[in-house]
Design an enzyme around this catalytic site. Structure first.
Site, PDB file in Angstrom:
ATOM      1  N   LYS A 243      38.920  30.093  47.198  1.00  0.00           N
ATOM      2  CA  LYS A 243      38.391  31.203  46.184  1.00  0.00           C
ATOM      3  C   LYS A 243      36.998  30.506  45.688  1.00  0.00           C
ATOM      4  O   LYS A 243      36.702  29.397  45.844  1.00  0.00           O
ATOM      5  CB  LYS A 243      39.313  31.053  44.793  1.00  0.00           C
ATOM      6  CG  LYS A 243      38.977  32.214  43.922  1.00  0.00           C
ATOM      7  CD  LYS A 243      39.777  33.468  44.407  1.00  0.00           C
ATOM      8  CE  LYS A 243      39.792  34.743  43.692  1.00  0.00           C
ATOM      9  NZ  LYS A 243      40.517  35.812  43.920  1.00  0.00           N
TER      10      LYS A 243
HETATM   11  P1  NAD Z   1      36.663  44.394  38.208  1.00  0.00           P
HETATM   12  O1  NAD Z   1      35.421  43.492  37.803  1.00  0.00           O
HETATM   13  O2  NAD Z   1      36.753  45.558  38.825  1.00  0.00           O
HETATM   14  O3  NAD Z   1      37.500  44.899  36.738  1.00  0.00           O
HETATM   15  C1  NAD Z   1      37.732  43.931  35.753  1.00  0.00           C
HETATM   16  C2  NAD Z   1      38.031  45.269  34.502  1.00  0.00           C
HETATM   17  O4  NAD Z   1      38.552  44.344  33.453  1.00  0.00           O
HETATM   18  C3  NAD Z   1      36.755  45.581  34.388  1.00  0.00           C
HETATM   19  O5  NAD Z   1      36.830  46.947  33.791  1.00  0.00           O
HETATM   20  C4  NAD Z   1      36.447  44.942  32.945  1.00  0.00           C
HETATM   21  O6  NAD Z   1      35.614  45.755  31.983  1.00  0.00           O
HETATM   22  C5  NAD Z   1      37.832  44.701  32.187  1.00  0.00           C
HETATM   23  N1  NAD Z   1      37.935  43.553  31.277  1.00  0.00           N
HETATM   24  C6  NAD Z   1      37.118  42.329  31.554  1.00  0.00           C
HETATM   25  N2  NAD Z   1      37.746  41.826  30.585  1.00  0.00           N
HETATM   26  C7  NAD Z   1      38.477  42.109  29.685  1.00  0.00           C
HETATM   27  C8  NAD Z   1      39.228  42.156  28.402  1.00  0.00           C
HETATM   28  N3  NAD Z   1      38.929  41.012  27.873  1.00  0.00           N
HETATM   29  N4  NAD Z   1      40.007  42.841  28.020  1.00  0.00           N
HETATM   30  C9  NAD Z   1      40.075  44.181  28.597  1.00  0.00           C
HETATM   31  N5  NAD Z   1      39.693  44.515  29.731  1.00  0.00           N
HETATM   32  C10 NAD Z   1      38.555  43.546  30.053  1.00  0.00           C
HETATM   33  O7  NAD Z   1      37.940  43.357  38.600  1.00  0.00           O
HETATM   34  P2  NAD Z   1      38.885  43.475  39.753  1.00  0.00           P
HETATM   35  O8  NAD Z   1      38.437  43.469  41.193  1.00  0.00           O
HETATM   36  O9  NAD Z   1      39.666  44.858  39.226  1.00  0.00           O
HETATM   37  O10 NAD Z   1      40.005  42.316  39.619  1.00  0.00           O
HETATM   38  C11 NAD Z   1      40.847  42.288  38.068  1.00  0.00           C
HETATM   39  C12 NAD Z   1      41.962  41.241  38.272  1.00  0.00           C
HETATM   40  O11 NAD Z   1      42.490  41.379  39.603  1.00  0.00           O
HETATM   41  C13 NAD Z   1      41.209  39.950  38.657  1.00  0.00           C
HETATM   42  O12 NAD Z   1      42.021  38.849  37.827  1.00  0.00           O
HETATM   43  C14 NAD Z   1      41.136  39.302  39.964  1.00  0.00           C
HETATM   44  O13 NAD Z   1      41.398  38.096  40.335  1.00  0.00           O
HETATM   45  C15 NAD Z   1      42.544  40.384  40.457  1.00  0.00           C
HETATM   46  N6  NAD Z   1      42.619  40.687  41.987  1.00  0.00           N
HETATM   47  C16 NAD Z   1      41.517  41.642  42.301  1.00  0.00           C
HETATM   48  C17 NAD Z   1      41.423  41.894  43.623  1.00  0.00           C
HETATM   49  C18 NAD Z   1      40.504  42.919  44.354  1.00  0.00           C
HETATM   50  O14 NAD Z   1      40.752  43.148  45.446  1.00  0.00           O
HETATM   51  N7  NAD Z   1      39.648  43.057  43.666  1.00  0.00           N
HETATM   52  C19 NAD Z   1      42.489  41.454  44.462  1.00  0.00           C
HETATM   53  C20 NAD Z   1      43.624  40.681  43.812  1.00  0.00           C
HETATM   54  C21 NAD Z   1      43.370  40.295  42.292  1.00  0.00           C
END
Ligand code: NAD
Length: 474
Positions: free
Chosen positions: A105
C-alpha cells in the site's frame, strides 16, 4: 476505560484472533504478521514560487507472491501505521479472492483539493519517480492502483512517468492498474469495488441460514441501506443496489453532514449535487442533518461504511442499530467495536472480502496489459456466429405448421450478443465474489470455534499465505 488501538494494531488483533485457531508454527505466524518493509520518502516540488515538501510511503507487507499489489492514497491523515495496516489487509484480501499478488500500500500526505490539476500532476510524477527508481512501482514487482483521493487521472500520470524512465519495457502499462481505457485500462475498473459490494450482498442474500444470522429475510428489494461516503466505492455500491436490486438508500453521510430520505434517495442526482457544491447540504431530495455521525446510528437493514477507517469504534459501536454491516471501506470497524457488534448479533461482511472487487478487476487489467490484447477480442464474433446458427435453425423449425411456438420478444437480440470486455469483467468479478464468499461461509458454518465472517476470512487467507510460504521451503 478501554483505549482504541491504532489501525495496524487493530488488524493485528483480528489476525491474532484467527491465528489462535490455527496450527501454525510461531515462526511462520510471526513471518506472516509482520510488514516486510516500509519506505518513507520526503521530496520537494517547486510550486507557487516556493519549494513544498511532501511525505509519502510505500509499504510492502508480504512478498509470498510477486508482484505485490495495493492502492496509493492521497489524504492528510496518511502515516506509516495506516499504510502498514492497509498493506497487511491487501495480503489477506489477495489471498482470499485468489489474485496472485502479495500485499502492499502507498500513501501521500496531501489534501488533493488544495492543488490544481497541473500542480497535482507535478507532485504525482515526482512521487512516482521516487518509487519507480526503487522498484516500488514495477509491472513485475509492485503494482499500485487508485485508493482514497486518487483515480484514473493519477494512474495515467504514474504510467507515463514509468514509461519515461523505462523506455524499452514492453510491459510498461502493467506497472499500475486503474488507468483510463486510453492508457491501457480495462472496462469496468472504475465501478469495480462498488460492483463487488453489490455482488457480495447478492451472494449473502442467496443463503437463508446466513440471512437468519443477521435477522434478515427475503431479498434485497426494499431493504433500507445507509451509505457513508459517496466517493468511488460508495457511489457505485449505492447506485447499483438502488437501481438494480431495489434497495432504498435511506441516508448518505458525507464530510459536511448527511442527507436522509426514508423513501430512498436518488443517487445519481445526489452525486451530481455533491460534484457541483462539494457536499450534501442543500440537496432537495432529502432532509439535511448536520451531525453525520449521528446518522450512522440510525436504524436500517444494511450499513455500508465506504469512506475511511475507524468510523465505527468504541464510542459509537453500542449505538449502531443495523442488522448487517458491509465494510466497503478498509478498516471502518475497529477491533474493539468489532467485539461489541458481534455481541449485539450484528453480522459484518469484512473489508478484505467486501471491497475486493477493486483488486480483482485490477488483476484482470494487469493480465490484459501483459497479454497486450483486450478480453473478448478473439472470440466475440465467433460466439455470435454460433449463436446465430442455433437461432436460424430454431426459426426454421418454427416455420413448421405442426409446431406452434415462437421465440419470445427480445430473446434473439440478447442471445445473439457475444460477450465484450465489460461483460467478461463483470462475469469474472461475480464469479470471484461468489467463490470467495463460499470459501468464507464454509468455515463460518463448519468450524465450531468460528462465529463471524471476519475470522472465517482470516482463516482462509492466512491458510493460503502459509501454504505458499511452506511451498517455498520456509
Ligand atoms: P474516494 O476518495 O473516491 O471517496 C471517499 C468519499 O468519502 C468521498 O466522497 C469523501 O468526501 C467521503 N468522506 C471522507 N471522509 C469522510 C467522513 N469523515 N465522513 C463521511 N464521508 C467522508 O475514495 P474511495 O476510492 O471510494 O475509497 C473509500 C474507501 O474504500 C477507502 O477506505 C478505500 O481504502 C476503500 N477501497 C477503495 C478501493 C477503490 O477501488 N477505490 C478499493 C478497495 C477499497
Amino acid at each position: 476505560m478501554k483505549t482504541e488501538p491504532s489501525f495496524r494494531e487493530s488488524v493485528d488483533i483480528m489476525f491474532n484472533r484467527a491465528v489462535a485457531l490455527m496450527d501454525l508454527s510461531p515462526g511462520l505466524e510471526q513471518k506472516i504478521r509482520v510488514c516486510n518493509s516500509t519506505y518513507t520518502v520526503r521530496f520537494g516540488v517547486r510550486l507557487r514560487g516556493k519549494i513544498e515538501t511532501f511525505t509519502g510511503y510505500r509499504s510492502v507487507h508480504s512478498e509470498h507472491m510477486e508482484p505485490v499489489k495495493g492502492g496509493i492514497r492521497y489524504a492528510t491523515g496518511v502515516n506509516q501505521d495506516e499504510v502498514e495496516a492497509l498493506a497487511a489487509l491487501m495480503t489477506y484480501k489477495c489471498a482470499l479472492v485468489q489474485t496472485p499478488f502479495g500485499g502492499s500500500k502507498g500513501g501521500l500526505c496531501i489534501d488533493p483539493r488544495e492543488w490544481n490539476a497541473h500542480e497535482m500532476e507535478q507532485i504525482t510524477r515526482r512521487f512516482a519517480y521516487e518509487l519507480i527508481k526503487r522498484d516500488l512501482i514495477s509491472p513485475s514487482q509492485n503494482v499500485p492502483a487508485p485508493d482514497m483521493g486518487t483515480g484514473e487521472r493519477e494512474m495515467a500520470w504514474i504510467t507515463d512517468q514509468y514509461r519515461r524512465m523505462n523506455t524499452t519495457d514492453i510491459n510498461a502499462s502493467a506497472c499500475v492498474t486503474g488507468k483510463p481505457i486510453n492508457a491501457g485500462g480495462i472496462q469496468g475498473r472504475v465501478e469495480a469495488t462498488g460492483r463487488g459490494v453489490q455482488y457480495a450482498l447478492e451472494e449473502f442474500f442467496r443463503y437463508e441460514e446466513d440471512k437468519a444470522k443477521a435477522n434478515l429475510t427475503g431479498t434485497l428489494d426494499g431493504k433500507r441501506v445507509i451509505v457513508q461516503g459517496l466517493g468511488n466505492v460508495g457511489y457505485h455500491a449505492a447506485k447499483f443496489l438502488s437501481e438494480e436490486d431495489g434497495c432504498k438508500i435511506t441516508a448518505v453521510i458525507e464530510r459536511d453532514g448527511a442527507v436522509v430520505n426514508p423513501d430512498g434517495l436518488a443517487i445519481e442526482f445526489l452525486k451530481e449535487h455533491i460534484i457541483l457544491t462539494g457536499g450534501v447540504k442543500g440537496f432537495a431530495g432529502g432532509e439535511y442533518v448536520e451531525d453525520g455521525a449521528a446518522v450512522l446510528e440510525q436504524e436500517c437493514d444494511i450499513l455500508i461504511p465506504a469512506a475511511m477507517e475507524g468510523v465505527i469504534n468504541l464510542n459509537n459501536a453500542k449505538n449502531i442499530k443495523t442488522k448487517l454491516i458491509v465494510e466497503a471501506a478498509n478498516g471502518p470497524v475497529t477491533a474493539g467495536a468489532d467485539e461489541i457488534l458481534r455481541k449485539k448479533g450484528i453480522v459484518i461482511i469484512p473489508d478484505m472480502y467486501a471491497n475486493a472487487g477493486g483488486v480483482t478487476v485490477s488483476y484482470f487489467e494487469w493480465v490484459k496489459n501483459l497479454s497486450h490484447i483486450r478480453f473478448g477480442r478473439m472470440q466475440r464474433r465467433q460466439e455470435e456466429s454460433r449463436h446465430r446458427l442455433i437461432l436460424e435453425e430454431l426459426e426454421r423449425l418454427s416455420q413448421d405448421p405442426a409446431i406452434s411456438w415462437e421465440l419470445s420478444d427480445g430473446f434473439k437480440q440478447k442471445y445473439l450478443k457475444g460477450a465484450g470486455e465489460l461483460e467478461l469483467v463483470r462475469s469474472g468479478l461475480d464469479d470471484t465474489m461468489r467463490a470467495s464468499y463460499q470459501a468464507m461461509r464454509e468455515v463460518w458454518h463448519n468450524n465450531p470455534k468460528v462465529d463471524d465472517l471476519r475470522t472465517a476470512a482470516y482463516l482462509v487467507s492466512i491458510g493460503r499465505v502459509a501454504a505458499s510460504y511452506r511451498s517455498k521451503g520456509l
